[in-house]
Design a protein around this motif. Structure first.
Motif, PDB file in Angstrom:
ATOM      1  N   PRO A   5      44.719  74.035  99.456  1.00  0.00           N
ATOM      2  CA  PRO A   5      44.527  72.595  99.284  1.00  0.00           C
ATOM      3  C   PRO A   5      44.842  72.184  97.848  1.00  0.00           C
ATOM      4  CG  PRO A   5      42.416  73.725  99.454  1.00  0.00           C
ATOM      5  CD  PRO A   5      43.477  74.738  99.775  1.00  0.00           C
ATOM      6  N   THR A   7      44.869  68.878  94.814  1.00  0.00           N
ATOM      7  CA  THR A   7      44.411  67.555  94.408  1.00  0.00           C
ATOM      8  C   THR A   7      45.537  66.556  94.635  1.00  0.00           C
ATOM      9  OG1 THR A   7      42.943  68.481  92.737  1.00  0.00           O
ATOM     10  CG2 THR A   7      43.605  66.182  92.453  1.00  0.00           C
ATOM     11  N   SER A  26      31.058  62.282  90.114  1.00  0.00           N
ATOM     12  CA  SER A  26      30.852  63.737  90.154  1.00  0.00           C
ATOM     13  C   SER A  26      30.193  64.217  88.861  1.00  0.00           C
ATOM     14  CB  SER A  26      32.181  64.467  90.392  1.00  0.00           C
ATOM     15  OG  SER A  26      33.021  64.410  89.257  1.00  0.00           O
ATOM     16  N   MET A  40      29.545  67.586  97.985  1.00  0.00           N
ATOM     17  CA  MET A  40      30.547  66.529  98.073  1.00  0.00           C
ATOM     18  C   MET A  40      29.956  65.267  98.705  1.00  0.00           C
ATOM     19  SD  MET A  40      33.388  67.653  96.695  1.00  0.00           S
ATOM     20  CE  MET A  40      35.001  67.196  97.378  1.00  0.00           C
ATOM     21  N   THR A  41      29.026  65.427  99.625  1.00  0.00           N
ATOM     22  CA  THR A  41      28.364  64.278 100.260  1.00  0.00           C
ATOM     23  C   THR A  41      27.600  63.463  99.226  1.00  0.00           C
ATOM     24  OG1 THR A  41      28.152  65.493 102.343  1.00  0.00           O
ATOM     25  CG2 THR A  41      26.722  63.580 102.040  1.00  0.00           C
ATOM     26  N   ILE A  51      32.957  59.962 102.515  1.00  0.00           N
ATOM     27  CA  ILE A  51      33.293  61.365 102.275  1.00  0.00           C
ATOM     28  C   ILE A  51      34.775  61.598 102.554  1.00  0.00           C
ATOM     29  CG2 ILE A  51      32.675  62.137 104.607  1.00  0.00           C
ATOM     30  CD1 ILE A  51      31.987  64.090 101.351  1.00  0.00           C
ATOM     31  N   GLY A  52      35.333  60.847 103.509  1.00  0.00           N
ATOM     32  CA  GLY A  52      36.757  60.978 103.820  1.00  0.00           C
ATOM     33  C   GLY A  52      37.634  60.568 102.659  1.00  0.00           C
ATOM     34  N   TYR A  55      37.495  63.398 100.070  1.00  0.00           N
ATOM     35  CA  TYR A  55      38.314  64.539 100.479  1.00  0.00           C
ATOM     36  C   TYR A  55      39.810  64.213 100.460  1.00  0.00           C
ATOM     37  CZ  TYR A  55      34.395  67.485 101.921  1.00  0.00           C
ATOM     38  OH  TYR A  55      33.269  68.287 101.925  1.00  0.00           O
ATOM     39  N   GLN A  56      40.135  62.945 100.602  1.00  0.00           N
ATOM     40  CA  GLN A  56      41.547  62.537 100.548  1.00  0.00           C
ATOM     41  C   GLN A  56      42.154  62.882  99.190  1.00  0.00           C
ATOM     42  OE1 GLN A  56      42.062  58.317 100.945  1.00  0.00           O
ATOM     43  NE2 GLN A  56      44.285  58.423 101.027  1.00  0.00           N
ATOM     44  N   PRO A  59      40.201  67.782  98.082  1.00  0.00           N
ATOM     45  CA  PRO A  59      39.821  68.489  99.316  1.00  0.00           C
ATOM     46  C   PRO A  59      38.673  69.486  99.157  1.00  0.00           C
ATOM     47  CG  PRO A  59      42.205  68.500  99.002  1.00  0.00           C
ATOM     48  CD  PRO A  59      41.607  68.004  97.726  1.00  0.00           C
ATOM     49  N   THR A  60      38.411  69.949  97.924  1.00  0.00           N
ATOM     50  CA  THR A  60      37.326  70.906  97.709  1.00  0.00           C
ATOM     51  C   THR A  60      36.560  70.555  96.437  1.00  0.00           C
ATOM     52  OG1 THR A  60      38.611  72.434  96.325  1.00  0.00           O
ATOM     53  CG2 THR A  60      38.747  72.754  98.727  1.00  0.00           C
ATOM     54  N   LYS A  61      35.333  71.041  96.360  1.00  0.00           N
ATOM     55  CA  LYS A  61      34.523  70.812  95.156  1.00  0.00           C
ATOM     56  C   LYS A  61      35.137  71.471  93.917  1.00  0.00           C
ATOM     57  CE  LYS A  61      30.360  72.654  94.553  1.00  0.00           C
ATOM     58  NZ  LYS A  61      28.895  72.904  94.608  1.00  0.00           N
TER      59      LYS A  61
END
Length: 201
Positions: A5, A7, A26, A40-41, A51-52, A55-56, A59-61
């Protein structure tokens, strides 16, 4: 084999503004919860985002943390660059003090920096590159000192970088965060070592 994944870098202003909001959210969550415990939530909620949407872009913390870490490192390099411009004429010891003073102000402004620096998943290649860039800036500060730290500049820069790393970690340790004595001792050690370097010229 699936691709790693990545950024997503937005091209439009609206997207860039959204990313900035997500990064700042963050930062607040990482300070409040710590990197490992942050979710992430929680970050999406802090940013008043879905949250979508988070992630867009991230994709990861780890990708989110790395983007924030790189942003803070760029800001730190800018701070050191300002010292390079303004430090001409300071003694080596006072130059070292200036670096520590600005780092303390930087961490006060960006308290998430120590949390980010302590991550276990920092990419090794980026860590080495960032360390080299910071060392080069510190070298430049020492070479502008009066008297300049010439032959020992690289060694002194490495020592300063190591002491700064300890100071940053001390800022996140529960046992030392409230006790400024550790950082005061580090500053005193550095001052004495830089005075020795100046005296040897």
């Amino acid at each position: 084999m699936s691709e790693e994944p990545q950024t997503r870098i937005p091209k439009r202003r609206r997207g860039r503004d959204r990313v900035a909001v997500l990064l700042e959210a963050s930062a607040r969550v990482f300070v409040r919860k710590g990197y490992e415990a942050a979710t992430m939530t929680e970050i999406a909620a802090e940013a008043n985002s879905s949250i979508g949407s988070l992630y867009q872009f991230f994709p990861t913390k780890p990708l989110l943390a790395e983007a924030l870490h790189v942003d803070r490192l760029e800001r730190l390099k800018s701070v050191l660059g300002e010292i390079v411009e303004k430090s001409g004429g300071l003694s080596p010891a006072d130059s070292g003090e200036a670096i520590f003073d600005r780092l303390a102000a930087f961490i006060e402004t960006f308290p998430e920096y120590p949390v980010l620096a302590a991550r276990r998943d920092v990419p090794k290649d980026r860590k080495m590159r960032s360390r080299a860039e910071l060392k080069e800036l510190i070298c430049a500060i020492l070479k502008r000192a009066q008297p300049p730290v010439g032959d020992d500049a690289a060694l002194m820069a490495a020592i300063i970088l190591a002491l700064l790393r300890i100071a940053v970690l001390a800022a996140t340790e529960p046992d030392t965060a409230e006790d400024g004595q550790v950082v005061r001792e580090l500053r005193l050690m550095l001052r004495r070592r830089l005075e020795e370097a100046a005296a040897q010229r």
